[in-house]
Design a protein around this motif. Sequence first.
Motif, short mmCIF file in Angstrom:
data_model
loop_
_atom_site.label_atom_id
_atom_site.label_comp_id
_atom_site.label_asym_id
_atom_site.label_seq_id
_atom_site.Cartn_x
_atom_site.Cartn_y
_atom_site.Cartn_z
N PRO A 1 -0.10 -7.19 -18.56
CA PRO A 1 0.00 -7.05 -17.09
C PRO A 1 0.73 -8.23 -16.46
CG PRO A 1 -2.22 -7.68 -17.74
CD PRO A 1 -1.49 -7.38 -19.01
N LEU A 2 1.60 -7.91 -15.50
CA LEU A 2 2.36 -8.94 -14.78
C LEU A 2 1.80 -9.15 -13.37
CD1 LEU A 2 6.08 -8.19 -15.71
CD2 LEU A 2 4.63 -10.05 -16.55
N PHE A 3 1.64 -8.05 -12.64
CA PHE A 3 1.13 -8.16 -11.27
C PHE A 3 0.59 -6.80 -10.84
CE2 PHE A 3 5.57 -6.96 -11.10
CZ PHE A 3 5.61 -5.93 -10.17
N SER A 4 -0.26 -6.84 -9.81
CA SER A 4 -0.79 -5.63 -9.18
C SER A 4 -0.34 -5.62 -7.73
CB SER A 4 -2.31 -5.58 -9.26
OG SER A 4 -2.74 -5.53 -10.61
N VAL A 5 0.05 -4.45 -7.23
CA VAL A 5 0.60 -4.35 -5.89
C VAL A 5 -0.11 -3.27 -5.10
CG1 VAL A 5 2.43 -2.78 -6.66
CG2 VAL A 5 2.74 -4.09 -4.56
N TYR A 6 -0.34 -3.55 -3.82
CA TYR A 6 -0.85 -2.53 -2.90
C TYR A 6 0.32 -2.00 -2.10
CZ TYR A 6 -2.79 -0.49 1.32
OH TYR A 6 -3.06 0.37 2.36
N SER A 7 0.54 -0.66 -2.17
CA SER A 7 1.69 -0.06 -1.51
C SER A 7 1.28 1.28 -0.91
CB SER A 7 2.84 0.13 -2.50
OG SER A 7 3.87 0.92 -1.94
N GLU A 8 1.54 1.46 0.39
CA GLU A 8 1.25 2.74 1.03
C GLU A 8 2.14 3.84 0.47
OE1 GLU A 8 1.56 2.30 5.22
OE2 GLU A 8 -0.13 0.91 5.39
N GLN A 9 3.36 3.49 0.08
CA GLN A 9 4.26 4.47 -0.50
C GLN A 9 3.70 5.03 -1.80
OE1 GLN A 9 8.10 2.89 -1.52
NE2 GLN A 9 8.90 4.85 -2.26
N LEU A 10 3.15 4.15 -2.64
CA LEU A 10 2.56 4.61 -3.89
C LEU A 10 1.32 5.46 -3.63
CD1 LEU A 10 2.82 1.50 -6.26
CD2 LEU A 10 4.06 3.66 -6.42
N GLN A 11 0.52 5.09 -2.63
CA GLN A 11 -0.65 5.88 -2.32
C GLN A 11 -0.28 7.29 -1.88
OE1 GLN A 11 -3.13 3.20 0.30
NE2 GLN A 11 -4.73 3.95 -1.06
N SER A 12 0.75 7.41 -1.04
CA SER A 12 1.17 8.72 -0.55
C SER A 12 1.69 9.58 -1.70
CB SER A 12 2.26 8.55 0.51
OG SER A 12 1.77 7.84 1.64
N LEU A 13 2.47 9.00 -2.58
CA LEU A 13 3.00 9.76 -3.71
C LEU A 13 1.90 10.17 -4.67
CD1 LEU A 13 6.40 8.01 -4.59
CD2 LEU A 13 6.04 10.34 -3.74
N GLN A 14 0.92 9.30 -4.87
CA GLN A 14 -0.21 9.66 -5.73
C GLN A 14 -0.98 10.83 -5.14
OE1 GLN A 14 -2.47 6.22 -7.73
NE2 GLN A 14 -1.39 5.17 -6.06
N GLN A 15 -1.18 10.83 -3.83
CA GLN A 15 -1.88 11.92 -3.17
C GLN A 15 -1.10 13.22 -3.30
OE1 GLN A 15 -5.01 11.59 -1.77
NE2 GLN A 15 -4.90 13.84 -1.71
N GLU A 16 0.22 13.16 -3.11
CA GLU A 16 1.06 14.35 -3.28
C GLU A 16 0.97 14.89 -4.70
OE1 GLU A 16 5.09 13.73 -2.13
OE2 GLU A 16 4.58 12.98 -0.13
#
Length: 246
Positions: free
Chosen positions: A109-124
Amino acid sequence: MHPQVHQSKPGLCPICGMDLVKQAGHPTPAGSEATSGADLTLTAQQVTLGNIHTQVIGTSPSELSAPTVLTGTITADALQTESVSSRVAGRIEHLYVRQTGQLINRGAPLFSVYSEQLQSLQQEYLLALAQSREQGGAYRQFAEATSQKLRLLGLTSGQLRQLAARGRPNPVVTYYSPTTGTVQTLDVVQGQYVTEGSPLVTLTNLATVWVEAQLYPQDVDKLPIGKNVTVQVAGGPAPIKAKSSF
């Protein structure tokens, strides 16, 4: 002091008793020795810059050849260097790499990121996946297209399987090292907001390194591609055998 005094060999002035000085342009007589306190010593670099060439009379050409010594620096192999940038805009929630010089293995693991874009795509993706299970057809293609978007944003197949099994979006997504290497640069800190494409970490595999040497133009022919060279590192062990490659 008395230039009218001339003598065919070294000696003292009969007027003042000072040492006579050899006159320029006049050879030293046989059997006498000329002394000078102004000896000049040049380094190899000064000889090269001055374009000075010397030859020992009576020595065979094979004995005249001397190795060319160049000054160089050890640098990273650009072909073994990889830059890791942010695939999405978001906040770095956790940074697993904290300093340069740290060795990172592939898949670590290098880093963890919080992203609204990733959340929206995961929900889709989860909605399309659920509808494809019920109705199939176009929803299955939509689910595959959404999963491909997530892969392009850096999610692995394993993370997609975990997302499908979990059934809900993960607010924080972890990114892993694409290669094994040493951290050369670290351009981010934990908690920092990053934009898409922001460089974060540069990794280099130092199993192979380059030695970049400084060469004068007139010496280029002496170092053709493939020529055997010897590299001596200051303070290092025995010399290293290598070949010129570029």
